[in-house]
Motif scaffolding. Sequence first.
Motif, PDB file in Angstrom:
ATOM      1  N   ARG A 242     -46.717 -10.404  25.355  1.00 10.84           N
ATOM      2  CA  ARG A 242     -46.639 -11.473  26.196  1.00 10.84           C
ATOM      3  C   ARG A 242     -47.976 -11.824  26.639  1.00 10.84           C
ATOM      4  O   ARG A 242     -48.891 -11.020  26.449  1.00 10.84           O
ATOM      5  CB  ARG A 242     -46.156 -11.094  27.379  1.00 10.84           C
ATOM      6  N   PRO A 243     -48.315 -13.149  26.744  1.00 10.63           N
ATOM      7  CA  PRO A 243     -49.635 -13.872  27.421  1.00 10.63           C
ATOM      8  C   PRO A 243     -49.615 -13.486  28.837  1.00 10.63           C
ATOM      9  O   PRO A 243     -48.692 -13.236  29.669  1.00 10.63           O
ATOM     10  CB  PRO A 243     -49.301 -15.061  27.146  1.00 10.63           C
ATOM     11  N   LEU A 244     -50.771 -13.368  29.265  1.00 12.91           N
ATOM     12  CA  LEU A 244     -50.996 -13.461  30.568  1.00 12.91           C
ATOM     13  C   LEU A 244     -51.495 -14.712  31.314  1.00 12.91           C
ATOM     14  O   LEU A 244     -52.041 -15.539  30.474  1.00 12.91           O
ATOM     15  CB  LEU A 244     -52.153 -12.484  30.779  1.00 12.91           C
ATOM     16  N   LEU A 245     -51.131 -14.937  32.496  1.00 11.74           N
ATOM     17  CA  LEU A 245     -51.549 -16.227  33.102  1.00 11.74           C
ATOM     18  C   LEU A 245     -53.127 -16.073  33.445  1.00 11.74           C
ATOM     19  O   LEU A 245     -53.127 -15.187  34.042  1.00 11.74           O
ATOM     20  CB  LEU A 245     -50.518 -16.411  34.352  1.00 11.74           C
ATOM     21  N   PRO A 246     -53.705 -17.315  33.440  1.00 18.55           N
ATOM     22  CA  PRO A 246     -55.071 -17.359  33.848  1.00 18.55           C
ATOM     23  C   PRO A 246     -55.072 -17.772  35.597  1.00 18.55           C
ATOM     24  O   PRO A 246     -55.685 -18.643  36.025  1.00 18.55           O
ATOM     25  CB  PRO A 246     -55.685 -18.086  33.127  1.00 18.55           C
ATOM     26  N   VAL A 247     -54.457 -16.788  36.415  1.00 13.60           N
ATOM     27  CA  VAL A 247     -54.479 -17.232  37.767  1.00 13.60           C
ATOM     28  C   VAL A 247     -55.771 -16.806  38.358  1.00 13.60           C
ATOM     29  O   VAL A 247     -56.051 -15.619  38.162  1.00 13.60           O
ATOM     30  CB  VAL A 247     -53.285 -16.607  38.498  1.00 13.60           C
ATOM     31  N   PRO A 248     -56.306 -17.541  39.250  1.00 16.55           N
ATOM     32  CA  PRO A 248     -57.708 -17.239  40.039  1.00 16.55           C
ATOM     33  C   PRO A 248     -57.464 -16.153  40.899  1.00 16.55           C
ATOM     34  O   PRO A 248     -56.435 -15.964  41.514  1.00 16.55           O
ATOM     35  CB  PRO A 248     -58.055 -18.481  40.607  1.00 16.55           C
ATOM     36  N   GLY A 249     -58.445 -15.188  40.903  1.00 16.73           N
ATOM     37  CA  GLY A 249     -58.305 -13.923  41.844  1.00 16.73           C
ATOM     38  C   GLY A 249     -58.023 -14.243  43.131  1.00 16.73           C
ATOM     39  O   GLY A 249     -57.375 -13.551  43.828  1.00 16.73           O
ATOM     40  N   LEU A 250     -58.723 -15.389  43.602  1.00 16.38           N
ATOM     41  CA  LEU A 250     -58.466 -15.694  45.194  1.00 16.38           C
ATOM     42  C   LEU A 250     -56.917 -16.123  45.472  1.00 16.38           C
ATOM     43  O   LEU A 250     -56.413 -15.471  46.582  1.00 16.38           O
ATOM     44  CB  LEU A 250     -59.303 -16.803  45.673  1.00 16.38           C
TER      45      LEU A 250
END
Length: 306
Positions: free
Chosen positions: A248-256
Amino acid sequence: MGGSDLERVVVAGGTGLVGRSLVRALVERGVQVMVLTRNPERSSFPTGATAHGWDHLPALLGGADAVINLAGEGIADRRWSAKRKTALRTSRTDATARLVGAMRACSDRPSALVNASAIGFYVPRGSDPVDEGSGPGLGFLPEVCQAWEAEAMQARALGVRVALVRIGVVLAREGGALPKMVQPVRWCMGCKLGSGHQGLSWIHIDDLVAMLMEAAQNPAWLGVFNGTAPQPLSNEAFTRLLAERLHRPLLPVPGLLTTAATKLLLGEMAETLLLQGAFVVPERSQALGFQFRYPTAASALQDLLP
Ligand SMILES: NC(=O)c1ccc[n+]([C@@H]2O[C@H](COP(=O)([O-])OP(=O)(O)OC[C@H]3O[C@@H](n4cnc5c(N)ncnc54)[C@H](OP(=O)(O)O)[C@@H]3O)[C@@H](O)[C@H]2O)c1
């Protein structure tokens, strides 16, 4: 299965995630197991194991080779209100104190007390490894671990060998952290949490069970042992591995954003269990020759997520 020097073992909290696997493994090795539970009438175990309440402890503990204590309210089961924190702490310290008190009253004391603790004891040191000699952190979990361990250590004055196993994130098919981590990744909603640089010190449940049994039967296992695999990862590296395993791909969600969301959802618990983490290594068990069946997260995930 190999044999064991153990003949009779008491497992407190043996109905939980770790306890069930441990009881099964002990029984397979021909050990007579007595499980301590608050609901003996509702528990069912394999032949060779029996369930008992917390009354009449001295009679139960007398003549046992070892007591393995895993009892305590689930740390990650719900948000940490002040009332919940008290329950998390006292369920551990009271249960441990009752076991040690019963040992005091025994004529034929168990040789060993193997007491669970947690890597929540430690203060994270960036990406530097944290071994058993590292000091405690500040805050709720380090305080609980210290109080819990101090109760267990009282057994030493009774001539009982005490091994404290500071357990990391237990990876298992049937429960605990892994199914919760797998779910969002399966739905293509997986992402690192916070900076992703925080340590995720994990252990395959089979290795933890083997470690607890070794601690119970081997007189060299004395004092503190980290119940973690030799190769802890960062949260980001572990999540990436999980995504690769599940294709599966991962979402590039910002850490903050993930930091804010997990804090909002889980409060203080998020901060302590998910957004911070040390890279904890099992130096003492390895020095004693303990062999991990699953030393890398890749090998553990391959077994648990075939
Ligand atoms: N799983 C992990 O990732 C992890 C990580 C670090 C440390 N640990 C520690 O390792 C131990 C075992 O973990 P686990 O995942 O197997 O825990 P678990 O599934 O939550 O099981 C703990 C057991 O403790 C008993 N218990 C709960 N509240 C109690 C109370 N007030 N008094 C007496 N007994 C009580 C329960 O047995 P009954 O309901 O049958 O009485 C339960 O089956 C725990 O102490 C945990 O904190 C686990």
